[in-house]
Design a protein around this motif. Structure first.
Motif, PDB file in Angstrom:
ATOM      1  N   GLU A  39       3.750  17.272   3.459  1.00 44.65           N
ATOM      2  CA  GLU A  39       3.294  16.176   2.596  1.00 44.65           C
ATOM      3  C   GLU A  39       4.077  14.921   2.992  1.00 44.65           C
ATOM      4  O   GLU A  39       5.288  14.861   2.780  1.00 44.65           O
ATOM      5  CB  GLU A  39       3.565  16.503   1.125  1.00 44.65           C
ATOM      6  N   ARG A  40       3.409  13.969   3.547  1.00 42.38           N
ATOM      7  CA  ARG A  40       4.084  12.718   3.939  1.00 42.38           C
ATOM      8  C   ARG A  40       3.287  11.557   3.372  1.00 42.38           C
ATOM      9  O   ARG A  40       2.068  11.616   3.267  1.00 42.38           O
ATOM     10  CB  ARG A  40       4.157  12.625   5.467  1.00 42.38           C
ATOM     11  N   TYR A  41       4.012  10.510   3.062  1.00 38.30           N
ATOM     12  CA  TYR A  41       3.333   9.310   2.580  1.00 38.30           C
ATOM     13  C   TYR A  41       3.983   8.089   3.201  1.00 38.30           C
ATOM     14  O   TYR A  41       5.087   8.142   3.739  1.00 38.30           O
ATOM     15  CB  TYR A  41       3.324   9.235   1.045  1.00 38.30           C
ATOM     16  N   ALA A  42       3.262   6.985   3.117  1.00 44.21           N
ATOM     17  CA  ALA A  42       3.751   5.726   3.690  1.00 44.21           C
ATOM     18  C   ALA A  42       3.614   4.612   2.669  1.00 44.21           C
ATOM     19  O   ALA A  42       2.663   4.593   1.886  1.00 44.21           O
ATOM     20  CB  ALA A  42       2.965   5.378   4.943  1.00 44.21           C
ATOM     21  N   GLN A  43       4.592   3.742   2.690  1.00 41.79           N
ATOM     22  CA  GLN A  43       4.516   2.511   1.906  1.00 41.79           C
ATOM     23  C   GLN A  43       4.531   1.376   2.919  1.00 41.79           C
ATOM     24  O   GLN A  43       5.475   1.246   3.714  1.00 41.79           O
ATOM     25  CB  GLN A  43       5.689   2.398   0.942  1.00 41.79           C
ATOM     26  N   ILE A  44       3.457   0.574   2.905  1.00 43.45           N
ATOM     27  CA  ILE A  44       3.291  -0.458   3.926  1.00 43.45           C
ATOM     28  C   ILE A  44       2.992  -1.798   3.252  1.00 43.45           C
ATOM     29  O   ILE A  44       2.080  -1.908   2.422  1.00 43.45           O
ATOM     30  CB  ILE A  44       2.141  -0.091   4.901  1.00 43.45           C
ATOM     31  N   GLY A  45       3.768  -2.796   3.614  1.00 46.58           N
ATOM     32  CA  GLY A  45       3.533  -4.159   3.144  1.00 46.58           C
ATOM     33  C   GLY A  45       2.790  -4.942   4.225  1.00 46.58           C
ATOM     34  O   GLY A  45       3.219  -4.982   5.380  1.00 46.58           O
ATOM     35  N   VAL A  46       1.669  -5.543   3.841  1.00 48.01           N
ATOM     36  CA  VAL A  46       0.808  -6.241   4.808  1.00 48.01           C
ATOM     37  C   VAL A  46       0.625  -7.693   4.384  1.00 48.01           C
ATOM     38  O   VAL A  46       0.408  -7.983   3.201  1.00 48.01           O
ATOM     39  CB  VAL A  46      -0.573  -5.554   4.905  1.00 48.01           C
ATOM     40  N   THR A  47       0.701  -8.595   5.351  1.00 47.27           N
ATOM     41  CA  THR A  47       0.416 -10.018   5.132  1.00 47.27           C
ATOM     42  C   THR A  47      -0.582 -10.453   6.188  1.00 47.27           C
ATOM     43  O   THR A  47      -0.397 -10.190   7.374  1.00 47.27           O
ATOM     44  CB  THR A  47       1.699 -10.856   5.245  1.00 47.27           C
ATOM     45  N   LEU A  48      -1.648 -11.126   5.754  1.00 47.10           N
ATOM     46  CA  LEU A  48      -2.672 -11.611   6.677  1.00 47.10           C
ATOM     47  C   LEU A  48      -2.388 -13.063   7.037  1.00 47.10           C
ATOM     48  O   LEU A  48      -2.156 -13.893   6.146  1.00 47.10           O
ATOM     49  CB  LEU A  48      -4.065 -11.508   6.048  1.00 47.10           C
ATOM     50  N   PHE A  53       0.853  -1.183   0.000  1.00 41.30           N
ATOM     51  CA  PHE A  53       0.000   0.000   0.000  1.00 41.30           C
ATOM     52  C   PHE A  53       0.894   1.240   0.000  1.00 41.30           C
ATOM     53  O   PHE A  53       1.813   1.346   0.808  1.00 41.30           O
ATOM     54  CB  PHE A  53      -0.883   0.031   1.254  1.00 41.30           C
ATOM     55  N   THR A  54       0.613   2.171  -0.879  1.00 47.87           N
ATOM     56  CA  THR A  54       1.282   3.464  -0.876  1.00 47.87           C
ATOM     57  C   THR A  54       0.193   4.512  -0.736  1.00 47.87           C
ATOM     58  O   THR A  54      -0.722   4.577  -1.572  1.00 47.87           O
ATOM     59  CB  THR A  54       2.081   3.699  -2.174  1.00 47.87           C
ATOM     60  N   VAL A  55       0.282   5.310   0.321  1.00 44.59           N
ATOM     61  CA  VAL A  55      -0.815   6.229   0.628  1.00 44.59           C
ATOM     62  C   VAL A  55      -0.281   7.527   1.207  1.00 44.59           C
ATOM     63  O   VAL A  55       0.740   7.532   1.905  1.00 44.59           O
ATOM     64  CB  VAL A  55      -1.809   5.552   1.602  1.00 44.59           C
ATOM     65  N   ASN A  56      -0.943   8.637   0.878  1.00 45.67           N
ATOM     66  CA  ASN A  56      -0.638   9.926   1.502  1.00 45.67           C
ATOM     67  C   ASN A  56      -1.187   9.895   2.917  1.00 45.67           C
ATOM     68  O   ASN A  56      -2.322   9.464   3.143  1.00 45.67           O
ATOM     69  CB  ASN A  56      -1.280  11.078   0.731  1.00 45.67           C
ATOM     70  N   LEU A  57      -0.386  10.370   3.862  1.00 42.59           N
ATOM     71  CA  LEU A  57      -0.811  10.372   5.260  1.00 42.59           C
ATOM     72  C   LEU A  57      -1.580  11.650   5.581  1.00 42.59           C
ATOM     73  O   LEU A  57      -1.587  12.612   4.804  1.00 42.59           O
ATOM     74  CB  LEU A  57       0.405  10.217   6.170  1.00 42.59           C
ATOM     75  N   ALA A  58      -2.206  11.688   6.730  1.00 36.59           N
ATOM     76  CA  ALA A  58      -3.080  12.792   7.122  1.00 36.59           C
ATOM     77  C   ALA A  58      -2.338  13.907   7.843  1.00 36.59           C
ATOM     78  O   ALA A  58      -2.967  14.743   8.486  1.00 36.59           O
ATOM     79  CB  ALA A  58      -4.199  12.253   8.019  1.00 36.59           C
ATOM     80  N   ASP A  59      -1.005  13.972   7.726  1.00 36.67           N
ATOM     81  CA  ASP A  59      -0.234  15.042   8.365  1.00 36.67           C
ATOM     82  C   ASP A  59      -0.595  16.382   7.720  1.00 36.67           C
ATOM     83  O   ASP A  59      -0.625  16.496   6.495  1.00 36.67           O
ATOM     84  CB  ASP A  59       1.268  14.774   8.201  1.00 36.67           C
ATOM     85  N   ARG A  60      -0.828  17.409   8.543  1.00 38.47           N
ATOM     86  CA  ARG A  60      -1.204  18.722   8.026  1.00 38.47           C
ATOM     87  C   ARG A  60       0.007  19.619   7.794  1.00 38.47           C
ATOM     88  O   ARG A  60      -0.026  20.527   6.970  1.00 38.47           O
ATOM     89  CB  ARG A  60      -2.168  19.404   8.989  1.00 38.47           C
ATOM     90  N   ASP A  61       1.080  19.378   8.525  1.00 34.56           N
ATOM     91  CA  ASP A  61       2.235  20.273   8.436  1.00 34.56           C
ATOM     92  C   ASP A  61       3.129  19.999   7.230  1.00 34.56           C
ATOM     93  O   ASP A  61       3.880  20.876   6.790  1.00 34.56           O
ATOM     94  CB  ASP A  61       3.064  20.194   9.730  1.00 34.56           C
TER      95      ASP A  61
END
Length: 202
Positions: free
Chosen positions: A98-107, A88-96
């Motif tokens: 522009e930050r984004y996160a890349q997160i690998g998830v395994t269920l 997952f690559t997503v823009n984060l909700a930081d207001r100060d």
């Protein structure tokens, strides 16, 4: 002489009657001994049968317990099943900034059948997880507690499309002055855990 013979004749029947009484008494005593012995033998056999039945029942319980323990050991030996999701690559909700996160998830899931079911709902599962990640800030994701909380929330969001609602531990605490609800028995959820393969925040 005839008087003496008559006396002897009269004296004989009482001896015969005495012998009959003695035989009857001996026979009755023998009968009582045999009846007592038979009753004792019957009770002994009955108690032995009860003891054997109890021993068999105990052995049966021991065998059942041993089988149950073997099944638990076999369950523990079964390797877990994992379903890796695309990163997952997503823009984060930081207001100060522009930050984004890349997160690998395994269920980590219960069985292969659940894996097949998850594949059918994958677009909805990915959507739920993306919406969840978009509301996170970099500060929340950088702490250990934040990552653990995120894992719980991703697990909840992954099961929602399946029609399963997971109540998180810290959600909806009881209001002040209300009684605490009794703890419910643990539910066996199909998604067992969420593992992160990577978390990159920029």
């Amino acid at each position: 002489m005839s008087t003496a013979t008559a006396d002897v004749a009269d004296a004989t029947p009482p001896k015969a009657a005495g012998k009959k009484k003695l035989i009857i008494i001996v026979a009755a005593a023998l009968l009582l001994v045999l009846a007592g012995g038979g009753t004792g033998l019957f009770l002994l056999k009955k108690s032995r049968a009860a003891a054997e039945a109890e021993a068999e029942e105990t052995d049966g319980k021991a065998v059942a317990k041993a089988k149950l323990e073997e099944e638990k050991v076999e369950e523990k030996r079964v390797p877990p099943i994992f379903v890796p999701l695309d990163p997952f690559t997503v823009n984060l909700a930081d207001r100060d900034a522009e930050r984004y996160a890349q997160i690998g998830v395994t269920l980590q899931i219960e069985d292969a059948k659940v894996g097949e079911e998850l594949k059918l709902y994958m677009p909805a599962i990915r959507n739920n997880i993306l919406m969840l990640l978009a509301h996170k800030t970099a500060g929340e994701l950088l702490t250990r507690e934040g990552k653990l909380r995120l894992a719980q929330e991703i697990r909840r969001e992954a099961m929602r499309p399946l029609g399963i609602t997971l109540q998180l531990d810290d959600e909806d605490p009881p209001a002040a002055g209300t009684k605490k609800k009794k703890k419910k028995a643990p539910v066996d959820y199909p998604v067992k855990a969420v593992q992160f393969s990577n978390i990159i925040i920029q």
